[in-house]
Design an enzyme around this catalytic site. Sequence first.
Site, short mmCIF file in Angstrom:
data_model
loop_
_atom_site.label_atom_id
_atom_site.label_comp_id
_atom_site.label_asym_id
_atom_site.label_seq_id
_atom_site.Cartn_x
_atom_site.Cartn_y
_atom_site.Cartn_z
N CYS A 117 0.82 -1.22 0.00
CA CYS A 117 0.00 0.00 0.00
C CYS A 117 0.85 1.27 0.00
CB CYS A 117 -0.95 0.00 1.19
SG CYS A 117 -2.01 -1.45 1.22
N HIS A 257 -3.49 6.89 2.91
CA HIS A 257 -3.88 5.62 2.29
C HIS A 257 -5.29 5.28 2.79
CE1 HIS A 257 -4.19 1.60 1.01
NE2 HIS A 257 -3.98 1.06 2.20
N ASN A 287 -10.15 -0.51 -0.07
CA ASN A 287 -8.69 -0.45 -0.08
C ASN A 287 -8.15 -0.93 -1.43
OD1 ASN A 287 -5.95 -0.76 0.33
ND2 ASN A 287 -6.15 -1.79 2.31
O1 UT7 Z 1 -3.51 -1.21 4.00
C1 UT7 Z 1 -3.34 -1.88 5.19
C2 UT7 Z 1 -4.18 -3.08 5.00
N1 UT7 Z 1 -5.12 -3.45 5.96
C3 UT7 Z 1 -5.76 -2.70 6.87
O2 UT7 Z 1 -5.54 -1.56 7.03
C4 UT7 Z 1 -6.78 -3.38 7.73
C5 UT7 Z 1 -6.53 -3.15 9.19
N2 UT7 Z 1 -7.54 -3.74 10.02
C6 UT7 Z 1 -8.84 -3.37 10.02
O3 UT7 Z 1 -9.23 -2.48 9.29
C7 UT7 Z 1 -9.77 -4.01 11.00
O4 UT7 Z 1 -9.03 -4.76 11.94
C8 UT7 Z 1 -10.85 -4.91 10.33
C9 UT7 Z 1 -11.83 -4.03 9.58
C10 UT7 Z 1 -10.18 -5.89 9.38
C11 UT7 Z 1 -11.62 -5.70 11.38
O5 UT7 Z 1 -12.21 -4.81 12.32
P1 UT7 Z 1 -12.08 -5.12 13.90
O6 UT7 Z 1 -12.86 -4.09 14.57
O7 UT7 Z 1 -10.60 -5.21 14.19
O8 UT7 Z 1 -12.80 -6.50 14.03
P2 UT7 Z 1 -12.22 -7.91 14.53
O9 UT7 Z 1 -11.24 -8.44 13.54
O10 UT7 Z 1 -11.78 -7.75 15.93
O11 UT7 Z 1 -13.53 -8.81 14.46
C12 UT7 Z 1 -14.65 -8.55 15.29
C13 UT7 Z 1 -15.72 -9.58 14.98
C14 UT7 Z 1 -15.20 -11.03 14.96
O12 UT7 Z 1 -16.19 -11.85 15.50
P3 UT7 Z 1 -16.05 -12.40 17.01
O13 UT7 Z 1 -14.78 -13.17 17.03
O14 UT7 Z 1 -16.02 -11.18 17.87
O15 UT7 Z 1 -17.28 -13.22 17.17
C15 UT7 Z 1 -15.06 -11.31 13.48
O16 UT7 Z 1 -15.20 -12.69 13.18
O17 UT7 Z 1 -16.26 -9.33 13.68
C16 UT7 Z 1 -16.23 -10.55 12.91
N3 UT7 Z 1 -16.08 -10.22 11.51
C17 UT7 Z 1 -17.12 -9.95 10.71
N4 UT7 Z 1 -18.43 -9.90 10.91
C18 UT7 Z 1 -19.21 -9.57 9.87
C19 UT7 Z 1 -14.92 -10.11 10.81
N5 UT7 Z 1 -15.20 -9.78 9.54
C20 UT7 Z 1 -16.55 -9.67 9.45
C21 UT7 Z 1 -17.42 -9.32 8.40
N6 UT7 Z 1 -18.74 -9.29 8.66
N7 UT7 Z 1 -16.98 -9.03 7.16
#
Ligand code: UT7
Length: 330
Positions: A117, A257, A287
Amino acid sequence: MTTVNPFVEIVSTGRYLPDRIMTNQDLESIVQTTDEWIVERTGIRERRVAPPEMTAAYMGAEAARIALERAGVTADGVDLLIVSTATPDRLLPASACDVQALIGASNAVAFDVIGACTGFIYGLTVAEGYLSTGRGKITLVVATEKMSSIVDWEDRTTCVLFGDGAGAALVRKSEGERGILGTHHQSDGKLAELLYRPAGGAAIPVDQDVLRDRSHFVKMAGRGVFKHAVRAMANSSIEVLERTGWEVDDVDLVFPHQANIRIIEATARYAGLPMEKVFVNVDRYGNMSSATIPVAMDEALEEGRLKPGMNLLLVAFGAGFTWGAMAVRW
Ligand code: UT7
Protein backbone atom coordinates in the site's frame (compact mmCIF):
# COMPACT_ATOMS: atom_id res chain seq x y z
CA MET A 1 7.80 27.44 7.09
CA THR A 2 10.73 26.27 4.95
CA THR A 3 11.73 27.89 1.66
CA VAL A 4 13.54 24.84 0.25
CA ASN A 5 13.08 24.43 -3.50
CA PRO A 6 11.81 21.00 -4.54
CA PHE A 7 13.73 18.88 -7.01
CA VAL A 8 10.80 17.18 -8.75
CA GLU A 9 7.11 17.94 -9.16
CA ILE A 10 3.97 15.99 -10.00
CA VAL A 11 2.79 17.63 -13.20
CA SER A 12 -0.45 15.70 -13.72
CA THR A 13 -2.46 12.72 -12.51
CA GLY A 14 -4.90 10.21 -13.98
CA ARG A 15 -7.11 7.42 -12.69
CA TYR A 16 -9.00 4.40 -13.93
CA LEU A 17 -11.74 2.60 -12.05
CA PRO A 18 -13.55 -0.43 -13.46
CA ASP A 19 -17.28 0.19 -14.06
CA ARG A 20 -18.66 -2.63 -11.94
CA ILE A 21 -19.69 -1.51 -8.45
CA MET A 22 -19.93 -4.17 -5.76
CA THR A 23 -21.97 -2.92 -2.80
CA ASN A 24 -21.97 -4.23 0.75
CA GLN A 25 -25.42 -5.66 0.00
CA ASP A 26 -23.92 -7.64 -2.88
CA LEU A 27 -21.35 -9.04 -0.43
CA GLU A 28 -24.11 -10.17 1.92
CA SER A 29 -24.95 -12.85 -0.63
CA ILE A 30 -21.31 -14.00 -0.98
CA VAL A 31 -20.10 -14.25 2.66
CA GLN A 32 -21.75 -14.03 6.07
CA THR A 33 -21.61 -10.28 6.60
CA THR A 34 -23.83 -7.23 6.78
CA ASP A 35 -23.76 -3.75 5.34
CA GLU A 36 -24.02 -2.47 8.91
CA TRP A 37 -20.88 -4.35 10.09
CA ILE A 38 -18.79 -3.24 7.09
CA VAL A 39 -19.82 0.42 7.35
CA GLU A 40 -19.35 0.57 11.12
CA ARG A 41 -15.94 -1.17 11.17
CA THR A 42 -14.45 0.18 7.94
CA GLY A 43 -16.52 3.05 6.48
CA ILE A 44 -16.63 1.17 3.15
CA ARG A 45 -19.98 1.16 1.30
CA GLU A 46 -18.92 -0.09 -2.11
CA ARG A 47 -15.86 -0.98 -4.16
CA ARG A 48 -15.04 -1.53 -7.85
CA VAL A 49 -14.36 -5.00 -9.19
CA ALA A 50 -12.64 -5.53 -12.54
CA PRO A 51 -13.97 -8.22 -14.90
CA PRO A 52 -11.83 -11.40 -15.09
CA GLU A 53 -10.22 -10.48 -18.41
CA MET A 54 -9.19 -6.95 -17.28
CA THR A 55 -5.57 -6.88 -16.13
CA ALA A 56 -3.78 -4.60 -13.67
CA ALA A 57 -1.56 -3.48 -16.56
CA TYR A 58 -4.64 -2.48 -18.58
CA MET A 59 -6.01 -0.37 -15.72
CA GLY A 60 -2.60 1.18 -15.13
CA ALA A 61 -2.21 2.00 -18.82
CA GLU A 62 -5.61 3.74 -18.88
CA ALA A 63 -4.64 5.90 -15.87
CA ALA A 64 -1.21 6.59 -17.40
CA ARG A 65 -2.69 7.74 -20.73
CA ILE A 66 -4.80 10.34 -18.91
CA ALA A 67 -1.83 11.65 -16.90
CA LEU A 68 0.24 11.90 -20.12
CA GLU A 69 -2.50 13.71 -21.99
CA ARG A 70 -3.03 16.24 -19.20
CA ALA A 71 0.70 16.97 -19.09
CA GLY A 72 0.87 17.30 -22.88
CA VAL A 73 3.55 14.61 -23.02
CA THR A 74 3.57 11.74 -25.55
CA ALA A 75 4.30 8.20 -24.33
CA ASP A 76 7.60 8.05 -26.21
CA GLY A 77 8.79 11.02 -24.15
CA VAL A 78 8.77 8.99 -20.92
CA ASP A 79 12.26 8.10 -19.67
CA LEU A 80 11.29 5.96 -16.69
CA LEU A 81 8.10 3.99 -16.08
CA ILE A 82 7.57 2.69 -12.57
CA VAL A 83 4.63 0.47 -11.72
CA SER A 84 3.63 -0.16 -8.14
CA THR A 85 1.45 -3.23 -7.74
CA ALA A 86 0.72 -6.09 -5.36
CA THR A 87 -1.17 -7.82 -8.15
CA PRO A 88 1.16 -8.14 -11.15
CA ASP A 89 -0.46 -9.79 -14.15
CA ARG A 90 2.36 -12.33 -14.17
CA LEU A 91 5.28 -12.85 -11.82
CA LEU A 92 7.66 -12.47 -14.75
CA PRO A 93 8.24 -10.00 -16.35
CA ALA A 94 7.44 -6.79 -14.48
CA SER A 95 3.99 -5.28 -15.05
CA ALA A 96 5.77 -2.03 -15.90
CA CYS A 97 6.91 -3.73 -19.13
CA ASP A 98 3.29 -4.63 -19.91
CA VAL A 99 2.16 -1.04 -19.28
CA GLN A 100 5.07 0.18 -21.41
CA ALA A 101 3.91 -1.97 -24.33
CA LEU A 102 0.26 -0.93 -23.91
CA ILE A 103 0.92 2.81 -23.95
CA GLY A 104 3.87 2.74 -26.36
CA ALA A 105 6.45 4.23 -23.97
CA SER A 106 9.14 2.80 -26.21
CA ASN A 107 12.01 4.90 -24.86
CA ALA A 108 11.36 4.19 -21.19
CA VAL A 109 13.20 2.03 -18.68
CA ALA A 110 10.40 0.05 -17.02
CA PHE A 111 10.36 -1.81 -13.71
CA ASP A 112 8.09 -2.56 -10.76
CA VAL A 113 8.23 -1.42 -7.18
CA ILE A 114 6.72 -3.80 -4.63
CA GLY A 115 5.85 -1.66 -1.62
CA ALA A 116 2.27 -2.88 -1.08
CA CYS A 117 0.00 0.00 0.00
CA THR A 118 3.02 2.34 0.38
CA GLY A 119 4.13 1.61 -3.20
CA PHE A 120 3.01 4.91 -4.72
CA ILE A 121 5.04 6.94 -2.23
CA TYR A 122 8.04 4.63 -2.70
CA GLY A 123 7.61 4.95 -6.48
CA LEU A 124 7.62 8.75 -6.30
CA THR A 125 10.83 8.59 -4.27
CA VAL A 126 12.50 6.30 -6.82
CA ALA A 127 11.42 8.76 -9.53
CA GLU A 128 12.90 11.65 -7.56
CA GLY A 129 16.20 9.82 -7.12
CA TYR A 130 16.40 8.74 -10.78
CA LEU A 131 15.67 12.22 -12.10
CA SER A 132 18.17 13.75 -9.68
CA THR A 133 20.96 11.70 -11.32
CA GLY A 134 20.20 13.46 -14.61
CA ARG A 135 19.49 10.14 -16.40
CA GLY A 136 16.06 11.22 -17.55
CA LYS A 137 13.58 14.07 -17.56
CA ILE A 138 10.14 12.47 -17.38
CA THR A 139 8.92 9.67 -15.15
CA LEU A 140 5.52 8.02 -14.96
CA VAL A 141 4.58 6.47 -11.63
CA VAL A 142 1.63 4.12 -12.03
CA ALA A 143 -0.09 2.35 -9.13
CA THR A 144 -2.49 -0.35 -10.25
CA GLU A 145 -4.18 -3.05 -8.23
CA LYS A 146 -6.55 -5.89 -9.06
CA MET A 147 -7.11 -6.85 -5.43
CA SER A 148 -10.20 -8.88 -6.34
CA SER A 149 -7.88 -11.49 -7.88
CA ILE A 150 -5.88 -12.12 -4.67
CA VAL A 151 -8.52 -11.90 -1.93
CA ASP A 152 -10.23 -15.03 -0.70
CA TRP A 153 -13.90 -14.62 -1.58
CA GLU A 154 -14.73 -17.18 1.13
CA ASP A 155 -13.00 -15.11 3.87
CA ARG A 156 -15.29 -12.38 5.20
CA THR A 157 -12.48 -10.85 7.28
CA THR A 158 -10.62 -9.74 4.14
CA CYS A 159 -12.79 -9.85 1.00
CA VAL A 160 -15.03 -7.00 2.16
CA LEU A 161 -12.08 -4.61 2.50
CA PHE A 162 -10.47 -4.40 -0.92
CA GLY A 163 -11.23 -2.99 -4.36
CA ASP A 164 -9.71 -2.61 -7.83
CA GLY A 165 -8.39 0.52 -9.53
CA ALA A 166 -5.40 2.46 -10.80
CA GLY A 167 -3.84 5.90 -10.49
CA ALA A 168 -0.91 7.54 -12.23
CA ALA A 169 1.31 10.59 -11.81
CA LEU A 170 3.67 12.23 -14.26
CA VAL A 171 6.80 13.49 -12.51
CA ARG A 172 9.48 15.79 -13.87
CA LYS A 173 12.17 18.16 -12.67
CA SER A 174 10.62 21.07 -10.82
CA GLU A 175 11.03 24.48 -12.33
CA GLY A 176 9.61 26.49 -9.46
CA GLU A 177 8.20 26.04 -6.01
CA ARG A 178 5.93 23.08 -6.80
CA GLY A 179 7.05 19.63 -5.86
CA ILE A 180 8.21 17.11 -3.28
CA LEU A 181 9.66 18.96 -0.29
CA GLY A 182 10.18 16.18 2.22
CA THR A 183 9.92 12.42 2.63
CA HIS A 184 10.01 9.82 5.37
CA HIS A 185 10.07 6.08 4.71
CA GLN A 186 10.37 3.02 6.85
CA SER A 187 9.87 -0.77 6.68
CA ASP A 188 9.79 -3.63 9.17
CA GLY A 189 10.10 -7.09 7.65
CA LYS A 190 9.74 -8.83 11.03
CA LEU A 191 6.01 -8.24 10.85
CA ALA A 192 5.48 -9.59 7.33
CA GLU A 193 3.18 -12.40 8.39
CA LEU A 194 0.51 -10.10 9.77
CA LEU A 195 -0.47 -9.30 6.18
CA TYR A 196 0.74 -11.54 3.36
CA ARG A 197 0.11 -14.20 0.75
CA PRO A 198 1.77 -17.31 2.18
CA ALA A 199 1.97 -19.29 -1.08
CA GLY A 200 2.23 -18.74 -4.79
CA GLY A 201 5.78 -17.40 -4.83
CA ALA A 202 9.02 -19.34 -5.29
CA ALA A 203 9.12 -20.48 -1.62
CA ILE A 204 5.79 -22.29 -1.78
CA PRO A 205 4.70 -22.67 -5.39
CA VAL A 206 1.03 -23.38 -6.02
CA ASP A 207 0.17 -27.06 -5.75
CA GLN A 208 -2.88 -29.09 -4.76
CA ASP A 209 -2.25 -28.48 -1.02
CA VAL A 210 -2.01 -24.74 -1.54
CA LEU A 211 -5.23 -24.71 -3.53
CA ARG A 212 -6.99 -26.77 -0.87
CA ASP A 213 -5.72 -24.54 1.99
CA ARG A 214 -6.39 -21.37 -0.02
CA SER A 215 -2.97 -20.13 1.12
CA HIS A 216 -2.31 -18.34 -2.18
CA PHE A 217 -4.84 -15.69 -1.10
CA VAL A 218 -4.29 -12.68 1.19
CA LYS A 219 -4.17 -13.47 4.92
CA MET A 220 -4.41 -10.67 7.44
CA ALA A 221 -4.38 -10.31 11.21
CA GLY A 222 -6.69 -7.29 11.09
CA ARG A 223 -6.31 -6.00 14.64
CA GLY A 224 -2.51 -6.19 14.61
CA VAL A 225 -2.34 -4.41 11.26
CA PHE A 226 -4.76 -1.75 12.49
CA LYS A 227 -2.67 -0.92 15.56
CA HIS A 228 0.61 -0.69 13.64
CA ALA A 229 -0.98 1.27 10.80
CA VAL A 230 -2.24 4.06 13.03
CA ARG A 231 1.01 4.40 14.96
CA ALA A 232 3.21 4.28 11.86
CA MET A 233 1.13 6.68 9.78
CA ALA A 234 0.84 9.21 12.61
CA ASN A 235 4.59 9.06 13.41
CA SER A 236 5.55 9.25 9.75
CA SER A 237 3.31 12.31 9.29
CA ILE A 238 4.87 14.06 12.28
CA GLU A 239 8.38 13.13 11.12
CA VAL A 240 7.91 14.42 7.57
CA LEU A 241 6.44 17.69 8.82
CA GLU A 242 9.51 18.17 11.02
CA ARG A 243 11.88 17.35 8.16
CA THR A 244 10.07 19.79 5.88
CA GLY A 245 9.92 22.54 8.46
CA TRP A 246 6.12 22.60 8.42
CA GLU A 247 3.76 22.98 11.35
CA VAL A 248 0.52 21.01 11.33
CA ASP A 249 -1.28 24.26 10.44
CA ASP A 250 0.81 24.60 7.28
CA VAL A 251 -0.84 21.50 5.80
CA ASP A 252 -3.82 22.27 3.57
CA LEU A 253 -4.85 18.80 2.43
CA VAL A 254 -3.98 15.26 3.55
CA PHE A 255 -4.11 12.18 1.30
CA PRO A 256 -3.89 9.17 3.60
CA HIS A 257 -3.88 5.62 2.29
CA GLN A 258 -7.55 4.62 2.20
CA ALA A 259 -7.89 1.29 4.02
CA ASN A 260 -10.39 1.99 6.76
CA ILE A 261 -12.07 5.22 7.95
CA ARG A 262 -11.23 4.34 11.56
CA ILE A 263 -7.50 4.10 10.71
CA ILE A 264 -7.70 7.44 8.87
CA GLU A 265 -9.50 9.17 11.74
CA ALA A 266 -7.21 7.75 14.42
CA THR A 267 -4.10 8.72 12.41
CA ALA A 268 -5.41 12.26 11.97
CA ARG A 269 -6.20 12.49 15.69
CA TYR A 270 -2.72 11.28 16.79
CA ALA A 271 -0.95 13.54 14.30
CA GLY A 272 -3.12 16.53 15.25
CA LEU A 273 -4.56 16.91 11.75
CA PRO A 274 -8.21 18.06 11.58
CA MET A 275 -10.47 15.73 9.55
CA GLU A 276 -11.73 18.72 7.47
CA LYS A 277 -8.27 18.69 5.84
CA VAL A 278 -8.31 14.94 5.17
CA PHE A 279 -9.49 13.62 1.80
CA VAL A 280 -11.63 10.49 2.14
CA ASN A 281 -13.05 8.24 -0.57
CA VAL A 282 -12.67 4.83 1.10
CA ASP A 283 -16.49 4.66 1.27
CA ARG A 284 -16.66 4.33 -2.54
CA TYR A 285 -13.58 2.26 -3.40
CA GLY A 286 -12.40 0.32 -0.35
CA ASN A 287 -8.69 -0.45 -0.08
CA MET A 288 -7.10 -0.34 -3.55
CA SER A 289 -3.62 -0.81 -2.00
CA SER A 290 -1.07 1.54 -3.60
CA ALA A 291 -3.63 3.02 -6.01
CA THR A 292 -5.60 4.79 -3.27
CA ILE A 293 -3.45 7.95 -3.02
CA PRO A 294 -3.14 8.80 -6.76
CA VAL A 295 -6.84 8.05 -7.29
CA ALA A 296 -7.72 10.34 -4.36
CA MET A 297 -5.45 13.13 -5.66
CA ASP A 298 -6.97 12.86 -9.12
CA GLU A 299 -10.49 13.06 -7.69
CA ALA A 300 -9.58 16.01 -5.46
CA LEU A 301 -8.24 17.86 -8.49
CA GLU A 302 -11.39 17.18 -10.48
CA GLU A 303 -13.59 18.30 -7.57
CA GLY A 304 -11.60 21.54 -7.27
CA ARG A 305 -10.57 20.65 -3.74
CA LEU A 306 -6.89 20.35 -4.65
CA LYS A 307 -5.76 23.81 -5.74
CA PRO A 308 -2.48 25.36 -6.87
CA GLY A 309 -0.21 26.47 -4.03
CA MET A 310 -1.62 23.99 -1.49
CA ASN A 311 0.64 22.11 0.92
CA LEU A 312 -0.11 18.39 0.80
CA LEU A 313 0.71 15.51 3.09
CA LEU A 314 0.64 12.00 1.58
CA VAL A 315 0.87 9.13 4.04
CA ALA A 316 0.56 5.37 3.67
CA PHE A 317 1.02 2.05 5.43
CA GLY A 318 0.98 -1.48 4.06
CA ALA A 319 2.16 -5.08 3.99
CA GLY A 320 5.82 -5.64 4.74
CA PHE A 321 5.30 -3.68 6.89
CA THR A 322 6.06 -0.60 4.81
CA TRP A 323 5.11 2.98 5.54
CA GLY A 324 5.99 6.51 4.60
CA ALA A 325 4.90 10.09 4.17
CA MET A 326 5.62 12.87 1.75
CA ALA A 327 5.23 16.65 1.91
CA VAL A 328 4.30 18.14 -1.45
CA ARG A 329 3.69 21.71 -2.55
CA TRP A 330 1.05 21.62 -5.31
O1 UT7 B 1 -3.51 -1.21 4.00
C1 UT7 B 1 -3.34 -1.88 5.19
C2 UT7 B 1 -4.18 -3.08 5.00
N1 UT7 B 1 -5.12 -3.45 5.96
C3 UT7 B 1 -5.76 -2.70 6.87
O2 UT7 B 1 -5.54 -1.56 7.03
C4 UT7 B 1 -6.78 -3.38 7.73
C5 UT7 B 1 -6.53 -3.15 9.19
N2 UT7 B 1 -7.54 -3.74 10.02
C6 UT7 B 1 -8.84 -3.37 10.02
O3 UT7 B 1 -9.23 -2.48 9.29
C7 UT7 B 1 -9.77 -4.01 11.00
O4 UT7 B 1 -9.03 -4.76 11.94
C8 UT7 B 1 -10.85 -4.91 10.33
C9 UT7 B 1 -11.83 -4.03 9.58
C10 UT7 B 1 -10.18 -5.89 9.38
C11 UT7 B 1 -11.62 -5.70 11.38
O5 UT7 B 1 -12.21 -4.81 12.32
P1 UT7 B 1 -12.08 -5.12 13.90
O6 UT7 B 1 -12.86 -4.09 14.57
O7 UT7 B 1 -10.60 -5.21 14.19
O8 UT7 B 1 -12.80 -6.50 14.03
P2 UT7 B 1 -12.22 -7.91 14.53
O9 UT7 B 1 -11.24 -8.44 13.54
O10 UT7 B 1 -11.78 -7.75 15.93
O11 UT7 B 1 -13.53 -8.81 14.46
C12 UT7 B 1 -14.65 -8.55 15.29
C13 UT7 B 1 -15.72 -9.58 14.98
C14 UT7 B 1 -15.20 -11.03 14.96
O12 UT7 B 1 -16.19 -11.85 15.50
P3 UT7 B 1 -16.05 -12.40 17.01
O13 UT7 B 1 -14.78 -13.17 17.03
O14 UT7 B 1 -16.02 -11.18 17.87
O15 UT7 B 1 -17.28 -13.22 17.17
C15 UT7 B 1 -15.06 -11.31 13.48
O16 UT7 B 1 -15.20 -12.69 13.18
O17 UT7 B 1 -16.26 -9.33 13.68
C16 UT7 B 1 -16.23 -10.55 12.91
N3 UT7 B 1 -16.08 -10.22 11.51
C17 UT7 B 1 -17.12 -9.95 10.71
N4 UT7 B 1 -18.43 -9.90 10.91
C18 UT7 B 1 -19.21 -9.57 9.87
C19 UT7 B 1 -14.92 -10.11 10.81
N5 UT7 B 1 -15.20 -9.78 9.54
C20 UT7 B 1 -16.55 -9.67 9.45
C21 UT7 B 1 -17.42 -9.32 8.40
N6 UT7 B 1 -18.74 -9.29 8.66
N7 UT7 B 1 -16.98 -9.03 7.16
